[in-house]
Design a protein around this motif. Structure first.
Motif, PDB file in Angstrom:
ATOM      1  N   GLY A   1     -10.452  90.167  58.933  1.00 38.32           N
ATOM      2  CA  GLY A   1     -12.174  90.305  58.793  1.00 38.32           C
ATOM      3  C   GLY A   1     -13.126  88.971  59.121  1.00 38.32           C
ATOM      4  N   SER A   2     -13.005  88.320  58.049  1.00 39.16           N
ATOM      5  CA  SER A   2     -13.653  86.649  58.279  1.00 39.16           C
ATOM      6  C   SER A   2     -13.385  85.965  59.166  1.00 39.16           C
ATOM      7  CB  SER A   2     -13.315  86.274  57.038  1.00 39.16           C
ATOM      8  OG  SER A   2     -14.051  87.071  56.112  1.00 39.16           O
ATOM      9  N   THR A   3     -11.732  86.327  59.414  1.00 37.28           N
ATOM     10  CA  THR A   3     -11.394  84.816  60.606  1.00 37.28           C
ATOM     11  C   THR A   3     -12.294  85.481  62.139  1.00 37.28           C
ATOM     12  OG1 THR A   3      -9.370  84.897  59.888  1.00 37.28           O
ATOM     13  CG2 THR A   3      -9.636  84.872  61.947  1.00 37.28           C
ATOM     14  N   ALA A   4     -12.452  87.255  61.625  1.00 33.91           N
ATOM     15  CA  ALA A   4     -12.783  87.253  63.488  1.00 33.91           C
ATOM     16  C   ALA A   4     -14.207  86.603  62.989  1.00 33.91           C
ATOM     17  CB  ALA A   4     -12.524  88.850  63.826  1.00 33.91           C
ATOM     18  N   GLU A   5     -14.775  87.089  62.009  1.00 34.71           N
ATOM     19  CA  GLU A   5     -16.349  86.752  62.347  1.00 34.71           C
ATOM     20  C   GLU A   5     -16.743  85.295  62.494  1.00 34.71           C
ATOM     21  OE1 GLU A   5     -18.835  89.186  61.808  1.00 34.71           O
ATOM     22  OE2 GLU A   5     -19.944  87.313  61.491  1.00 34.71           O
ATOM     23  N   ALA A   6     -16.467  84.113  61.143  1.00 36.28           N
ATOM     24  CA  ALA A   6     -16.166  83.242  61.735  1.00 36.28           C
ATOM     25  C   ALA A   6     -15.579  82.656  63.238  1.00 36.28           C
ATOM     26  CB  ALA A   6     -14.812  82.127  60.997  1.00 36.28           C
ATOM     27  N   ALA A   7     -15.166  83.496  63.879  1.00 40.81           N
ATOM     28  CA  ALA A   7     -14.699  82.642  65.528  1.00 40.81           C
ATOM     29  C   ALA A   7     -16.067  83.677  66.741  1.00 40.81           C
ATOM     30  CB  ALA A   7     -13.734  83.635  66.022  1.00 40.81           C
ATOM     31  N   ARG A   8     -16.998  84.669  65.076  1.00 33.00           N
ATOM     32  CA  ARG A   8     -18.032  84.849  65.774  1.00 33.00           C
ATOM     33  C   ARG A   8     -19.212  84.451  65.943  1.00 33.00           C
ATOM     34  NH1 ARG A   8     -15.736  89.998  65.619  1.00 33.00           N
ATOM     35  NH2 ARG A   8     -16.705  90.172  63.325  1.00 33.00           N
ATOM     36  N   GLN A   9     -19.052  83.358  64.200  1.00 31.36           N
ATOM     37  CA  GLN A   9     -20.505  82.832  64.360  1.00 31.36           C
ATOM     38  C   GLN A   9     -20.508  81.400  65.632  1.00 31.36           C
ATOM     39  OE1 GLN A   9     -21.335  82.697  60.440  1.00 31.36           O
ATOM     40  NE2 GLN A   9     -21.469  84.673  59.896  1.00 31.36           N
TER      41      GLN A   9
ATOM     42  N   LEU B   1     -17.289  80.582  55.877  1.00 34.57           N
ATOM     43  CA  LEU B   1     -17.322  81.683  55.239  1.00 34.57           C
ATOM     44  C   LEU B   1     -17.171  82.297  54.012  1.00 34.57           C
ATOM     45  CD1 LEU B   1     -16.947  84.218  57.981  1.00 34.57           C
ATOM     46  CD2 LEU B   1     -18.969  83.084  57.839  1.00 34.57           C
ATOM     47  N   PRO B   2     -17.656  81.423  53.115  1.00 31.20           N
ATOM     48  CA  PRO B   2     -17.049  81.989  51.937  1.00 31.20           C
ATOM     49  C   PRO B   2     -16.734  83.748  51.634  1.00 31.20           C
ATOM     50  CG  PRO B   2     -19.054  81.544  51.876  1.00 31.20           C
ATOM     51  CD  PRO B   2     -18.997  81.440  53.253  1.00 31.20           C
ATOM     52  N   LEU B   3     -15.611  83.924  50.873  1.00 35.56           N
ATOM     53  CA  LEU B   3     -14.902  85.527  51.101  1.00 35.56           C
ATOM     54  C   LEU B   3     -16.041  86.177  49.944  1.00 35.56           C
ATOM     55  CD1 LEU B   3     -11.266  84.558  50.787  1.00 35.56           C
ATOM     56  CD2 LEU B   3     -12.640  85.638  52.656  1.00 35.56           C
ATOM     57  N   ARG B   4     -17.134  85.854  49.474  1.00 39.61           N
ATOM     58  CA  ARG B   4     -17.029  86.914  48.157  1.00 39.61           C
ATOM     59  C   ARG B   4     -18.310  88.172  49.469  1.00 39.61           C
ATOM     60  NH1 ARG B   4     -19.944  81.543  47.073  1.00 39.61           N
ATOM     61  NH2 ARG B   4     -21.503  80.924  48.194  1.00 39.61           N
ATOM     62  N   GLY B   5     -18.723  87.725  50.729  1.00 39.37           N
ATOM     63  CA  GLY B   5     -19.620  88.637  51.728  1.00 39.37           C
ATOM     64  C   GLY B   5     -18.429  88.798  52.332  1.00 39.37           C
ATOM     65  N   ASN B   6     -17.448  88.710  52.002  1.00 42.64           N
ATOM     66  CA  ASN B   6     -16.426  89.769  52.248  1.00 42.64           C
ATOM     67  C   ASN B   6     -15.722  91.259  52.102  1.00 42.64           C
ATOM     68  OD1 ASN B   6     -13.566  91.072  53.114  1.00 42.64           O
ATOM     69  ND2 ASN B   6     -12.995  89.586  54.483  1.00 42.64           N
ATOM     70  N   PRO B   7     -15.845  92.360  53.033  1.00 43.13           N
ATOM     71  CA  PRO B   7     -16.347  93.918  51.742  1.00 43.13           C
ATOM     72  C   PRO B   7     -15.186  94.293  51.344  1.00 43.13           C
ATOM     73  CG  PRO B   7     -16.359  94.273  54.689  1.00 43.13           C
ATOM     74  CD  PRO B   7     -16.900  92.465  54.021  1.00 43.13           C
ATOM     75  N   ARG B   8     -13.948  93.975  51.728  1.00 47.48           N
ATOM     76  CA  ARG B   8     -12.265  94.253  51.140  1.00 47.48           C
ATOM     77  C   ARG B   8     -12.414  92.937  50.138  1.00 47.48           C
ATOM     78  NH1 ARG B   8      -7.274  95.749  52.846  1.00 47.48           N
ATOM     79  NH2 ARG B   8      -6.213  96.530  50.938  1.00 47.48           N
ATOM     80  N   ALA B   9     -12.918  91.659  50.062  1.00 48.51           N
ATOM     81  CA  ALA B   9     -12.506  90.739  49.115  1.00 48.51           C
ATOM     82  C   ALA B   9     -13.858  90.997  47.807  1.00 48.51           C
ATOM     83  CB  ALA B   9     -13.179  89.467  49.633  1.00 48.51           C
ATOM     84  N   LYS B  10     -15.016  92.407  48.482  1.00 51.78           N
ATOM     85  CA  LYS B  10     -15.577  92.629  46.834  1.00 51.78           C
ATOM     86  C   LYS B  10     -14.626  93.363  45.979  1.00 51.78           C
ATOM     87  CE  LYS B  10     -19.511  91.491  49.557  1.00 51.78           C
ATOM     88  NZ  LYS B  10     -20.850  92.036  50.482  1.00 51.78           N
ATOM     89  N   MET B  11     -14.343  94.645  46.903  1.00 51.68           N
ATOM     90  CA  MET B  11     -13.651  95.928  46.397  1.00 51.68           C
ATOM     91  C   MET B  11     -11.883  94.984  45.501  1.00 51.68           C
ATOM     92  SD  MET B  11     -13.500  98.191  50.284  1.00 51.68           S
ATOM     93  CE  MET B  11     -14.799  97.937  50.759  1.00 51.68           C
ATOM     94  N   GLN B  12     -11.846  94.352  46.517  1.00 56.98           N
ATOM     95  CA  GLN B  12     -10.391  93.926  45.603  1.00 56.98           C
ATOM     96  C   GLN B  12     -10.927  93.032  44.081  1.00 56.98           C
ATOM     97  OE1 GLN B  12      -7.902  92.189  48.873  1.00 56.98           O
ATOM     98  NE2 GLN B  12      -7.188  94.121  48.107  1.00 56.98           N
ATOM     99  N   GLY B  13     -11.877  92.454  44.281  1.00 64.96           N
ATOM    100  CA  GLY B  13     -12.878  92.096  43.339  1.00 64.96           C
ATOM    101  C   GLY B  13     -11.862  90.248  42.854  1.00 64.96           C
ATOM    102  N   ILE B  14     -12.111  89.167  44.404  1.00 63.29           N
ATOM    103  CA  ILE B  14     -11.922  88.359  44.974  1.00 63.29           C
ATOM    104  C   ILE B  14     -13.175  87.753  45.102  1.00 63.29           C
ATOM    105  CG2 ILE B  14     -11.018  87.022  46.209  1.00 63.29           C
ATOM    106  CD1 ILE B  14      -8.972  89.274  47.416  1.00 63.29           C
ATOM    107  N   ARG B  15     -13.131  87.271  43.900  1.00 67.86           N
ATOM    108  CA  ARG B  15     -14.220  85.510  44.092  1.00 67.86           C
ATOM    109  C   ARG B  15     -14.954  84.234  44.717  1.00 67.86           C
ATOM    110  NH1 ARG B  15     -16.288  85.093  37.922  1.00 67.86           N
ATOM    111  NH2 ARG B  15     -14.009  85.109  37.431  1.00 67.86           N
ATOM    112  N   ASP B  16     -12.896  83.593  44.567  1.00 69.12           N
ATOM    113  CA  ASP B  16     -12.827  82.249  45.193  1.00 69.12           C
ATOM    114  C   ASP B  16     -12.054  82.752  46.378  1.00 69.12           C
ATOM    115  OD1 ASP B  16     -13.656  81.531  43.182  1.00 69.12           O
ATOM    116  OD2 ASP B  16     -12.305  82.504  41.835  1.00 69.12           O
ATOM    117  N   GLY B  17     -12.963  81.436  47.201  1.00 67.29           N
ATOM    118  CA  GLY B  17     -12.138  81.410  48.549  1.00 67.29           C
ATOM    119  C   GLY B  17     -12.761  81.570  49.714  1.00 67.29           C
ATOM    120  N   PHE B  18     -12.758  81.503  50.817  1.00 66.43           N
ATOM    121  CA  PHE B  18     -13.297  80.991  51.943  1.00 66.43           C
ATOM    122  C   PHE B  18     -12.199  81.190  53.513  1.00 66.43           C
ATOM    123  CE2 PHE B  18     -12.665  76.934  50.906  1.00 66.43           C
ATOM    124  CZ  PHE B  18     -11.877  76.082  51.937  1.00 66.43           C
ATOM    125  N   VAL B  19     -13.292  81.416  54.647  1.00 64.43           N
ATOM    126  CA  VAL B  19     -12.091  80.553  55.567  1.00 64.43           C
ATOM    127  C   VAL B  19     -12.610  80.164  55.959  1.00 64.43           C
ATOM    128  CG1 VAL B  19     -11.710  81.528  57.689  1.00 64.43           C
ATOM    129  CG2 VAL B  19     -11.221  83.295  56.018  1.00 64.43           C
TER     130      VAL B  19
END
Ligand code: FAD
Length: 483
Positions: free
Chosen positions: A464-472, A393-411
């Motif tokens: 939250g992306s870790t839990a979302e990856a587990a859900r997927q 899951l790319p972090l650009r879909g994570n709400p906290r990452a968007k708020m913090q201006g984080i563009r790069d990364g994934f779980v």
């Protein structure tokens, strides 16, 4: 009379001092011999200094990469050039802080070890020539700094002597312009143009840090991409970030030599290309500290690289001689060295012992973004060592990452296809070293993706992306089960 087990530990890094603490707690008579100071290279030249330097670099990158997006203004007109007049780095001051912290940490370790009743000797340790006596003990000789030689008897010996930077014959460090990673902390001024040779973890960490501090960095990599030993998707993210920030990453470029010409340095590549800079940092691996210690004479088997061969309870091929840490080359991390050292003592002193399990080791590359990994990897899945499915899951879909201006990364999570047991994961994010812990727990405790998905995470949070990856992964598992 109750006989007390005599333990002698050669080397006072994490492999040695953690073992000493355990052995003392278990009632042994313990001596640690170290030639440089307790804490070892981990504390004096490697982990602690590099992560302290990186702490300054991290503040610089966080500011540089997101201040505009977050609406922060700087004095002058905010152009890159003007900004560096407002925010800059005093490398001399940074390095003095690095050294102060390292020495303080070494001092703290010495205090806690001596408080536990361990004897600490300064000097160079080696095994005596006599071999094992009839009572099973061995002699350890200590060459003191004053030229004296002291003889100790040990019922068990732990070799925890670490490793030192590898040098290329035609790129000899001079400590001023051509440097190893142990020498950079003597610099008073920021290298203007730094060439980093080697794109493994150490090379990548220093290249990223100096670029953030303000150096123009060229990273010379002999491989197709940076971090050849890491998750390929993670390495790709990092290489893209490095290039986007202006680093000159030279792939498939093998450095052959480096020479100093006045106050400049030339690095010559195998194809004859000359790379010029003001400084060069060599990060081309390390050599175990196992020479001239009487190891082979005592029956301790070394491999072709000079590393001590050990089993999963840290035994060497010589009875009563154990080894831990970088001198074994098992997994060159402070945490693994400490675990190997403790395991050796549990085994030597007859305590309950769990053999070393490398599949639960969490590790981190301290770049920006950080890359944290645990368990089975993409390479293990690809070569058939582990049957697993993955979700990334790319972090650009994570709400906290968007708020913090984080563009790069994934779980990324890996689980077994049938049971859904989590077998590995990768996090690429700022502070990934902290975020990996939930996945490490899942791997260690054989949790399923359903169990990971059902635990609450804070909203909004990167975890939250870790839990979302587990859900997927759960949904995917169900869909595959139904088809
Ligand atoms: C730049 C860099 C950054 C790193 N960052 C991290 C990190 O962030 N996290 C992490 O987990 N790992 C990190 N590592 C790896 C980590 O430093 C090592 O895995 C760790 O130091 C290994 O511990 P050790 O006890 O085996 O050896 P060391 O820490 O190397 O200690 C060995 C000690 O033995 C002494 N010695 C050697 N020979 C003798 C002798 N004959 N007699 C007496 N004493 C002797 C040495 O002087 C030294 O004090 C990093 C490595 C590098 C190079």
């Amino acid at each position: 009379m109750v006989s007390v087990t005599r333990i002698v530990i050669i080397g006072g890094g994490p492999g040695g001092y953690e073992a000493a603490l355990v052995a003392a707690q278990l009632g042994a008579e313990v001596t640690v011999v170290d030639r440089d100071g307790l804490g070892g290279s981990a504390v004096l030249t490697d982990c602690v200094p590099s992560k302290t330097l990186i702490a300054t670099a991290e503040v610089m990158t966080t500011f540089d990469s997101s201040y505009e997006e977050l609406g922060i203004t700087v004095a002058q007109d905010g152009s890159a050039e003007e900004r560096h007049k407002v925010i800059g780095v005093d490398l001399g001051k940074v390095n003095r802080r690095v050294k102060r912290l390292a020495i303080a940490q070494s001092h703290d370790i010495t205090q806690s070890v001596t408080r536990a009743g361990v004897t600490v000797l300064r000097g160079r340790g080696r095994l005596g020539a006599g071999g094992q006596a009839v009572d099973g003990s061995r002699e350890v000789l200590v060459d003191g700094p004053d030229g004296t030689v002291q003889s100790l008897r040990a019922d068990a010996v732990l070799i925890a002597t670490g490793a030192h930077p590898r040098e290329l014959p035609d790129a000899q460090p001079d400590g001023e312009r051509i440097l190893t990673w142990t020498q950079v902390y003597d610099l008073e001024e920021l290298p203007r143009e730094l060439i980093v040779v080697g794109s493994g973890v150490t090379g990548a960490e220093f290249a990223g840090a100096y670029q953030a501090l303000g150096s123009e960095v060229t990273l010379v990599s002999s491989r197709d991409r940076v971090l050849p030993g890491e998750d390929p998707d993670a390495a790709e993210v990092l290489e893209d970030v490095f290039r986007r920030r202006g680093m000159n990453v030279m792939s498939r470029s093998r450095a052959q030599s480096a020479k100093r010409i006045g106050d400049r340095v030339e690095v010559i590549l195998a194809d004859g290309t000359v790379v010029e800079g003001t400084h060069c940092l060599m990060a081309v691996g390390s050599i175990p500290n196992t020479a001239e210690m009487g190891l082979e004479e005592a029956g301790v088997k070394l491999n072709d690289w000079g590393q001590v061969q050990v089993d999963r309870v840290s035994r060497t091929s010589a009875p009563g001689v154990y080894a831990a840490g970088d001198c074994t080359g098992v997994f060159m991390l402070a945490s693994v060295a400490a675990m190997q050292g403790r395991i050796a003592m549990y085994h030597a002193l007859g305590d309950a012992v769990q053999p070393l399990n490398l599949k639960t080791v969490a590790s981190n590359v301290f770049t920006d973004p950080e890359i944290a990994t645990v368990g089975y990897t993409a390479a293990d899945v690809e070569c058939g060592k582990m049957d697993a499915v993955e979700v990334k899951l790319p972090l650009r879909g994570n709400p906290r990452a968007k708020m913090q201006g984080i563009r790069d990364g994934f779980v990324k999570l890996f689980c077994r296809p049938g049971t859904g047991i989590v077998v590995g994961g990768v996090v690429v994010a700022p502070r990934a070293s902290e975020l990996i812990h939930s996945i490490a727990l899942a791997v260690d405790a054989n949790l399923t993706v359903e169990q990971v998905a059902s635990a609450f995470t804070v909203y909004p949070s990167v975890s939250g992306s870790t839990a979302e990856a587990a859900r997927q992964l759960h949904i995917r598992k169900r869909a595959e089960g139904e088809s």
